[in-house]
Design a protein around this motif. Structure first.
Motif, PDB file in Angstrom:
ATOM      1  N   THR A   1       0.768  -1.389  -0.152  1.00  0.00           N
ATOM      2  CA  THR A   1      -0.035   0.114   0.166  1.00  0.00           C
ATOM      3  C   THR A   1       0.867   1.419   0.004  1.00  0.00           C
ATOM      4  OG1 THR A   1      -1.532  -1.213   1.167  1.00  0.00           O
ATOM      5  CG2 THR A   1      -1.910   1.185   1.145  1.00  0.00           C
TER       6      THR A   1
ATOM      7  N   ASP B   1       2.544   1.685  -3.290  1.00  0.00           N
ATOM      8  CA  ASP B   1       1.542   2.191  -4.047  1.00  0.00           C
ATOM      9  C   ASP B   1       1.131   3.898  -4.187  1.00  0.00           C
ATOM     10  OD1 ASP B   1      -0.476   2.010  -6.347  1.00  0.00           O
ATOM     11  OD2 ASP B   1      -1.747   2.013  -5.092  1.00  0.00           O
ATOM     12  N   TRP B   2       1.169   4.095  -2.969  1.00  0.00           N
ATOM     13  CA  TRP B   2       1.117   5.797  -2.719  1.00  0.00           C
ATOM     14  C   TRP B   2       2.255   6.279  -3.071  1.00  0.00           C
ATOM     15  CZ3 TRP B   2      -1.571   5.587   2.995  1.00  0.00           C
ATOM     16  CH2 TRP B   2      -2.634   4.974   2.767  1.00  0.00           C
ATOM     17  N   ASP B   3       3.565   5.961  -2.983  1.00  0.00           N
ATOM     18  CA  ASP B   3       4.690   6.468  -3.108  1.00  0.00           C
ATOM     19  C   ASP B   3       4.808   6.503  -4.574  1.00  0.00           C
ATOM     20  OD1 ASP B   3       7.391   7.367  -2.840  1.00  0.00           O
ATOM     21  OD2 ASP B   3       7.963   5.571  -3.260  1.00  0.00           O
ATOM     22  N   LYS B   4       4.122   5.617  -5.322  1.00  0.00           N
ATOM     23  CA  LYS B   4       4.276   5.647  -7.022  1.00  0.00           C
ATOM     24  C   LYS B   4       3.356   6.756  -7.240  1.00  0.00           C
ATOM     25  CE  LYS B   4       5.671   1.027  -7.907  1.00  0.00           C
ATOM     26  NZ  LYS B   4       5.103  -0.077  -8.526  1.00  0.00           N
ATOM     27  N   ARG B   5       2.142   7.096  -6.528  1.00  0.00           N
ATOM     28  CA  ARG B   5       1.173   7.992  -7.069  1.00  0.00           C
ATOM     29  C   ARG B   5       1.698   9.641  -6.652  1.00  0.00           C
ATOM     30  NH1 ARG B   5      -4.671   5.380  -5.942  1.00  0.00           N
ATOM     31  NH2 ARG B   5      -4.645   3.596  -7.429  1.00  0.00           N
ATOM     32  N   TYR B   6       2.010   9.436  -5.298  1.00  0.00           N
ATOM     33  CA  TYR B   6       2.292  10.789  -4.934  1.00  0.00           C
ATOM     34  C   TYR B   6       3.708  11.138  -4.351  1.00  0.00           C
ATOM     35  CZ  TYR B   6      -2.740  10.023  -4.125  1.00  0.00           C
ATOM     36  OH  TYR B   6      -4.162   9.771  -4.168  1.00  0.00           O
TER      37      TYR B   6
END
Length: 494
Positions: A262, A265-270
């Motif tokens: 999780t 995934d957040w690191d890739k998005r934001y």
């Protein structure tokens, strides 16, 4: 019949008789006389009042016998009284007001009583430049070498009233300012006195066993020191272990964060990691972290200093409490001193009873917590039990704060089941303490209604925080005693 005798052939009038045509007018000023040759003031007030009257009286005694018999020496004629006031007292000396015969008035009227001098003639020289004129206008004489003083300013004078009011306001403001600046010191003194009064019953109980007051005070104070030392020592071990464990667990926490899907995934998005790294490396974050660490260190040092100061003051107050009580009792009037002393002793006994009762309740809470946590198998049961005992000294919210700390530690070091069991235990125990233990102990020691206790604790906490909550209940007990023993009996007599 009117007297047709010429005025130059008429004899001098008797003393006390008003001269014809002079009634109601201001007498002419007497010529200046040499002060060195001035006759001494006679003891007779009438003679001291007017040298001319004394002279006329002397001539009258040697003159016509009928005139002397008709107006004896010292008699006053109504017309003469209208011309000149008789026998006035001087406000500056308290003696008889004498008229200086050696000073030549330069005024159009005689000076009124209390005037600093006479009304000057407009054509007279300026007293600022002429010394003689200055002395004449001021009314200088041997009795008043710097002139006659004027009337003092009364209390109703605007200047006196305004100055007094302004001085009172300034004094009150300075006292409030001083009390505000010394608030921390005053709080420490009040807490130390409160502890000394609360521990005094234990000292008196040891004295009943034959110990001198110094030994009894030392014994009680040693017990208090041992309690604080044990409390601190019980916290050192768990804190040290937790810090060490946290330091060794940091790499594992980092790996878990990196492998978290999780978070990845957040690191890739934001771009969370880049933002976090940028924020950590920024000067503002480092300065803020430094300031936070410095503030925590200052708070810790200040807390240690205040604790040591309160303990030292408590020792001094405990050793000299009888002298302090005697000093304050002597401030009361002698006729009321015995009753004031009895009421004061009762108030101090109630404060001591409150402290003893509060320590009893805290000891029961700590003991029950230690037994419960030991059975449940929670780590650091002794330290948590001491925390519960210390926080339970604070009315109303202390027990809740201790229960929250214990439940949080039980959850972090155990399981969710341990958390649920701890919550159920402390909810039940607080109900038992609030409705069974607390009312019975406080009713026996303080004798304050439960509603008054709650209101007093709320008001004290709003004013002074934790210290106010501690002092509120004994203060309410003292006020209720004074109302019942002083105010109500007086109301019955009105």
């Amino acid at each position: 019949m009117p007297d047709d005798t010429p005025s130059e052939d008429r004899p001098d009038g008797a003393p006390g008789k008003a001269r014809t045509g002079t009634a109601g007018k201001v007498p002419a000023p007497a010529p200046p006389a040499d002060t060195t040759d001035a006759p001494e003031t006679p003891d007779d007030p009438e003679s001291a009042k007017d040298p001319e009257t004394a002279k006329d009286g002397k001539d009258a005694e040697g003159g016509d016998g009928a005139a002397a018999a008709g107006a004896p020496t010292g008699a006053l004629d109504p017309e003469a009284v209208d011309e000149e006031p008789a026998w006035e007292l001087d406000p500056a000396t308290g003696g008889p007001r004498t008229r200086p015969a050696e000073v030549e008035p330069v005024t159009e009227r005689s000076p009124a009583p209390g005037d600093g001098g006479a009304v000057p003639d407009p054509d007279a020289p300026d007293p600022a430049h002429d010394v003689e004129q200055r002395r004449r206008e001021a009314g200088v004489n041997p009795l008043f070498p710097f002139g006659r003083p004027g009337q003092p300013l009364g209390r109703a004078h605007p200047f006196v009233f305004g100055f007094t009011a302004a001085l009172g306001v300034i004094t009150a403001w300075m006292l409030v300012k001083a009390a505000t600046n010394a608030k921390s010191v005053l709080v420490m003194i009040v807490v130390a006195m409160f502890l000394a009064v609360g521990l005094n019953p234990a000292v008196e109980r040891l004295r009943r066993f034959g110990l001198p007051r110094g030994a009894a005070v030392g014994t009680v104070f040693l017990i208090v020191i041992l309690f604080f030392a044990g409390f601190v020592a019980s916290l050192v071990q768990p804190v040290t272990e937790q810090v060490t464990e946290l330091r060794h667990s940091i790499p594992d926490f980092v790996n878990q964060l990196q492998n978290n899907k999780t978070l990845a995934d957040w690191d890739k998005r934001y771009g969370l990691l880049k933002r976090a790294e940028k924020a950590v490396n920024s000067p503002g974050f480092q300065n803020g972290l430094t300031d936070t660490a410095t503030g925590i260190g200052k708070v810790a040092i200040n807390g240690v200093f205040q604790t040591v100061t309160i303990l030292i003051l408590t020792l001094y107050f405990m050793s000299s409490l009888p002298q302090i009580k005697t000093f304050f009792y002597q401030l009361a009037p002698r006729s009321r001193r015995a009753r004031v002393a009895l009421l004061g002793d009762e108030i101090l006994d109630r404060i001591g009873g409150y402290v003893a009762g509060q320590f009893t309740i805290a000891f029961i809470a700590g003991l029950c917590s230690y037994i419960f946590l030991s059975i449940l198998g929670v780590k650091y049961a002794l330290a948590l039990a001491l925390i519960v005992a210390v926080t339970d000294l604070v009315p109303l919210i202390g027990a809740t704060i201790g229960a929250v700390i214990v439940c949080l530690v039980a959850f972090l070091t155990g399981t969710t089941t341990d958390l649920i069991i701890c919550v159920i235990f402390y909810v039940v125990y607080q109900q038992v303490e609030n409705y069974l233990v607390y009312p019975r102990v406080m009713k026996r020691t303080v004798d304050v209604q439960p509603a008054v206790t709650i209101v007093a604790a709320l008001v004290g906490a709003a004013l002074l925080g934790v210290v106010g909550a501690l002092l509120a209940i004994p203060t309410a007990a003292a006020i209720s005693l004074l109302i019942r023993e002083v105010v109500m009996p007086r109301q019955e007599t009105l």
